[in-house]
Design a protein around this motif. Structure first.
Motif, PDB file in Angstrom:
ATOM      1  N   LEU A 211       0.833  -1.204   0.000  1.00 38.32           N
ATOM      2  CA  LEU A 211       0.000   0.000   0.000  1.00 38.32           C
ATOM      3  C   LEU A 211       0.867   1.253   0.000  1.00 38.32           C
ATOM      4  O   LEU A 211       0.640   2.185  -0.775  1.00 38.32           O
ATOM      5  CB  LEU A 211      -0.911  -0.018   1.224  1.00 38.32           C
ATOM      6  CG  LEU A 211      -1.850   1.178   1.424  1.00 38.32           C
ATOM      7  CD1 LEU A 211      -3.115   0.980   0.616  1.00 38.32           C
ATOM      8  CD2 LEU A 211      -2.193   1.350   2.904  1.00 38.32           C
ATOM      9  N   LEU A 212       1.863   1.270   0.868  1.00 35.29           N
ATOM     10  CA  LEU A 212       2.744   2.430   0.978  1.00 35.29           C
ATOM     11  C   LEU A 212       3.614   2.576  -0.262  1.00 35.29           C
ATOM     12  O   LEU A 212       3.863   3.688  -0.736  1.00 35.29           O
ATOM     13  CB  LEU A 212       3.616   2.302   2.226  1.00 35.29           C
ATOM     14  CG  LEU A 212       2.859   2.267   3.571  1.00 35.29           C
ATOM     15  CD1 LEU A 212       3.835   2.066   4.716  1.00 35.29           C
ATOM     16  CD2 LEU A 212       2.034   3.527   3.767  1.00 35.29           C
ATOM     17  N   LEU A 213       4.068   1.431  -0.798  1.00 34.38           N
ATOM     18  CA  LEU A 213       4.925   1.464  -1.975  1.00 34.38           C
ATOM     19  C   LEU A 213       4.187   2.036  -3.190  1.00 34.38           C
ATOM     20  O   LEU A 213       4.750   2.818  -3.968  1.00 34.38           O
ATOM     21  CB  LEU A 213       5.436   0.056  -2.289  1.00 34.38           C
ATOM     22  CG  LEU A 213       6.410  -0.072  -3.469  1.00 34.38           C
ATOM     23  CD1 LEU A 213       7.695   0.694  -3.179  1.00 34.38           C
ATOM     24  CD2 LEU A 213       6.719  -1.540  -3.740  1.00 34.38           C
ATOM     25  N   GLU A 214       2.921   1.661  -3.317  1.00 32.01           N
ATOM     26  CA  GLU A 214       2.140   2.099  -4.476  1.00 32.01           C
ATOM     27  C   GLU A 214       1.496   3.471  -4.259  1.00 32.01           C
ATOM     28  O   GLU A 214       0.884   4.023  -5.164  1.00 32.01           O
ATOM     29  CB  GLU A 214       1.068   1.064  -4.816  1.00 32.01           C
ATOM     30  CG  GLU A 214       1.661  -0.279  -5.242  1.00 32.01           C
ATOM     31  CD  GLU A 214       0.611  -1.257  -5.702  1.00 32.01           C
ATOM     32  OE1 GLU A 214      -0.589  -0.882  -5.779  1.00 32.01           O
ATOM     33  OE2 GLU A 214       0.979  -2.412  -5.999  1.00 32.01           O
ATOM     34  N   GLY A 215       1.620   3.986  -3.047  1.00 30.21           N
ATOM     35  CA  GLY A 215       1.120   5.328  -2.772  1.00 30.21           C
ATOM     36  C   GLY A 215      -0.398   5.452  -2.793  1.00 30.21           C
ATOM     37  O   GLY A 215      -0.934   6.519  -3.126  1.00 30.21           O
ATOM     38  N   ILE A 216      -1.097   4.379  -2.411  1.00 29.55           N
ATOM     39  CA  ILE A 216      -2.561   4.407  -2.413  1.00 29.55           C
ATOM     40  C   ILE A 216      -3.051   5.243  -1.232  1.00 29.55           C
ATOM     41  O   ILE A 216      -2.625   5.033  -0.094  1.00 29.55           O
ATOM     42  CB  ILE A 216      -3.128   2.981  -2.350  1.00 29.55           C
ATOM     43  CG1 ILE A 216      -2.659   2.190  -3.571  1.00 29.55           C
ATOM     44  CG2 ILE A 216      -4.660   3.007  -2.279  1.00 29.55           C
ATOM     45  CD1 ILE A 216      -3.016   0.728  -3.510  1.00 29.55           C
ATOM     46  N   ARG A 217      -3.946   6.162  -1.466  1.00 31.95           N
ATOM     47  CA  ARG A 217      -4.371   7.100  -0.430  1.00 31.95           C
ATOM     48  C   ARG A 217      -5.892   7.174  -0.270  1.00 31.95           C
ATOM     49  O   ARG A 217      -6.389   8.034   0.438  1.00 31.95           O
ATOM     50  CB  ARG A 217      -3.835   8.504  -0.738  1.00 31.95           C
ATOM     51  CG  ARG A 217      -2.316   8.625  -0.640  1.00 31.95           C
ATOM     52  CD  ARG A 217      -1.875   8.477   0.819  1.00 31.95           C
ATOM     53  NE  ARG A 217      -0.426   8.587   0.973  1.00 31.95           N
ATOM     54  CZ  ARG A 217       0.400   7.557   0.967  1.00 31.95           C
ATOM     55  NH1 ARG A 217      -0.083   6.318   0.800  1.00 31.95           N
ATOM     56  NH2 ARG A 217       1.696   7.726   1.127  1.00 31.95           N
ATOM     57  N   GLU A 218      -6.623   6.258  -0.900  1.00 32.39           N
ATOM     58  CA  GLU A 218      -8.075   6.346  -0.821  1.00 32.39           C
ATOM     59  C   GLU A 218      -8.696   4.956  -0.938  1.00 32.39           C
ATOM     60  O   GLU A 218      -8.180   4.083  -1.644  1.00 32.39           O
ATOM     61  CB  GLU A 218      -8.610   7.258  -1.926  1.00 32.39           C
ATOM     62  CG  GLU A 218     -10.082   7.616  -1.792  1.00 32.39           C
ATOM     63  CD  GLU A 218     -10.502   8.723  -2.747  1.00 32.39           C
ATOM     64  OE1 GLU A 218     -11.712   9.011  -2.817  1.00 32.39           O
ATOM     65  OE2 GLU A 218      -9.618   9.309  -3.397  1.00 32.39           O
ATOM     66  N   GLY A 219      -9.822   4.755  -0.218  1.00 37.60           N
ATOM     67  CA  GLY A 219     -10.520   3.482  -0.274  1.00 37.60           C
ATOM     68  C   GLY A 219     -11.991   3.675  -0.575  1.00 37.60           C
ATOM     69  O   GLY A 219     -12.495   4.802  -0.634  1.00 37.60           O
ATOM     70  N   ASP A 220     -12.694   2.543  -0.708  1.00 41.83           N
ATOM     71  CA  ASP A 220     -14.116   2.586  -1.068  1.00 41.83           C
ATOM     72  C   ASP A 220     -14.993   2.488   0.174  1.00 41.83           C
ATOM     73  O   ASP A 220     -14.543   2.715   1.300  1.00 41.83           O
ATOM     74  CB  ASP A 220     -14.434   1.466  -2.055  1.00 41.83           C
ATOM     75  CG  ASP A 220     -14.072   0.087  -1.492  1.00 41.83           C
ATOM     76  OD1 ASP A 220     -13.775  -0.009  -0.267  1.00 41.83           O
ATOM     77  OD2 ASP A 220     -14.087  -0.888  -2.257  1.00 41.83           O
ATOM     78  N   ALA A 221     -16.249   2.125  -0.039  1.00 37.21           N
ATOM     79  CA  ALA A 221     -17.214   2.034   1.057  1.00 37.21           C
ATOM     80  C   ALA A 221     -16.825   0.954   2.059  1.00 37.21           C
ATOM     81  O   ALA A 221     -17.104   1.080   3.260  1.00 37.21           O
ATOM     82  CB  ALA A 221     -18.605   1.764   0.494  1.00 37.21           C
ATOM     83  N   THR A 222     -16.182  -0.090   1.588  1.00 39.60           N
ATOM     84  CA  THR A 222     -15.725  -1.148   2.495  1.00 39.60           C
ATOM     85  C   THR A 222     -14.720  -0.596   3.490  1.00 39.60           C
ATOM     86  O   THR A 222     -14.790  -0.869   4.695  1.00 39.60           O
ATOM     87  CB  THR A 222     -15.084  -2.300   1.698  1.00 39.60           C
ATOM     88  OG1 THR A 222     -16.051  -2.862   0.809  1.00 39.60           O
ATOM     89  CG2 THR A 222     -14.570  -3.385   2.643  1.00 39.60           C
ATOM     90  N   PHE A 223     -13.792   0.192   3.003  1.00 37.32           N
ATOM     91  CA  PHE A 223     -12.796   0.833   3.862  1.00 37.32           C
ATOM     92  C   PHE A 223     -13.475   1.756   4.867  1.00 37.32           C
ATOM     93  O   PHE A 223     -13.169   1.734   6.061  1.00 37.32           O
ATOM     94  CB  PHE A 223     -11.809   1.610   2.996  1.00 37.32           C
ATOM     95  CG  PHE A 223     -10.849   2.469   3.768  1.00 37.32           C
ATOM     96  CD1 PHE A 223     -10.127   1.974   4.841  1.00 37.32           C
ATOM     97  CD2 PHE A 223     -10.653   3.808   3.405  1.00 37.32           C
ATOM     98  CE1 PHE A 223      -9.239   2.774   5.536  1.00 37.32           C
ATOM     99  CE2 PHE A 223      -9.767   4.607   4.095  1.00 37.32           C
ATOM    100  CZ  PHE A 223      -9.062   4.093   5.166  1.00 37.32           C
ATOM    101  N   ALA A 224     -14.420   2.535   4.425  1.00 37.90           N
ATOM    102  CA  ALA A 224     -15.122   3.466   5.308  1.00 37.90           C
ATOM    103  C   ALA A 224     -15.842   2.718   6.420  1.00 37.90           C
ATOM    104  O   ALA A 224     -15.870   3.160   7.578  1.00 37.90           O
ATOM    105  CB  ALA A 224     -16.112   4.306   4.505  1.00 37.90           C
ATOM    106  N   ALA A 225     -16.423   1.562   6.087  1.00 35.25           N
ATOM    107  CA  ALA A 225     -17.137   0.763   7.084  1.00 35.25           C
ATOM    108  C   ALA A 225     -16.171   0.217   8.136  1.00 35.25           C
ATOM    109  O   ALA A 225     -16.483   0.189   9.339  1.00 35.25           O
ATOM    110  CB  ALA A 225     -17.874  -0.380   6.397  1.00 35.25           C
TER     111      ALA A 225
END
Length: 269
Positions: A36-50
């Motif tokens: 996650l950190l390597l690819e620089g992902i900074r946002e998630g979907d509704a699953t992440f929010a839950a």
């Protein structure tokens, strides 16, 4: 939901809001945090929010992700079972030091095994060993057996329901034990721990010493000559638990965790 928003949402609910947010996002995306950190992902979907909302409501992170890394193994956990803590690795540090340069333990006993954390970590440390985990909780034993299977240790680890060492006639080279040791009225227990983790694995009477008084007299019949038994203790229980062990004829040695706090007592067979 953005990662920064998740970290802000977890302020006050966690001592490590940013880390928790990163782990939850990685879990939601089905990847490791490093990736996650390597690819620089900074946002998630509704699953992440839950998942973030569950953590914000006080649910332990390990229950949400379903596992916790401990020593060299990954331990699956969930409601009804104690989450392994880094502090408990002090017991394994003490055991490694004891057996270093000598004969490795062949038989390991884990009293109050929970999800199998100490036993399975010990078996991973000493590949030639086999062991027994004992717990009063069938829920915990279910997790322990599942963890042994996931780690390909089901042929080396057995588990049984029991009352500490009662009824066990075998002697063991290494005994590991993380009993309940928190006083029932302790005001410093974190709210998420008190609310979600099993009380029977945490609390031990008014002083937190009840189970040590039951375990100490059993150790002499369980520990093999030249072996080691290591018990986890609360940071302020060194003298009181040492006195209990001394009353059963032992000369305990104190071990400190990485923060320098008293964390375990060991006795030799």
């Amino acid at each position: 939901m953005k990662l920064s928003e998740a970290a802000a949402r977890l302020e006050g609910a966690s001592e490590t809001p940013r880390l928790d947010a990163e782990l939850l996002l990685a879990n939601a995306l089905g990847m490791e945090r490093d990736r996650l950190l390597l690819e620089g992902i900074r946002e998630g979907d509704a699953t992440f929010a839950a998942l973030v909302e569950r953590r914000a409501a006080g649910e332990p992170l390990a229950y949400i992700t379903g596992s916790r890394h401990f020593w060299t193994v990954e331990i699956k956990v969930g409601p009804g079972v104690l989450i392994p803590r880094p502090d408990s690795e002090t017991l394994l540090d003490a055991a490694v030091a004891h057996f270093k340069g000598g004969k490795a333990p062949a038989r390991i006993l884990d009293l109050g095994t929970g999800p199998g954390s100490l036993l399975l970590a010990g078996l991973d440390e000493w590949p030639g060993a086999t062991g027994l985990g004992v717990d009063a909780s069938q829920t915990a034993l279910g997790y322990a057996r599942a963890n042994a299977k996931a780690l390909d240790m089901e042929e080396r680890a057995s588990f049984r329901q029991g009352d500490w060492g009662a009824g066990i006639e075998e002697r063991f080279d290494l005994i590991l034990c993380n009993p309940p040791y928190i006083a029932e009225t302790d005001p410093d227990v974190a709210a998420d721990v008190r609310t979600h983790e099993p009380g029977e694995a945490l609390f031990a009477g008014e002083s937190g010493l009840d189970d040590y008084r039951r375990i100490a007299p059993q150790l002499g019949q369980l520990l093999a000559r030249g072996g080691l038994a290591v018990l986890e203790i609360g940071h302020d229980q060194g003298e009181s638990v040492a006195a209990i062990l001394e009353s059963s004829g032992f000369s305990p040695l104190l071990h400190r965790d990485l923060a320098g706090r008293a964390r375990a007592l060991s006795i030799r067979g």
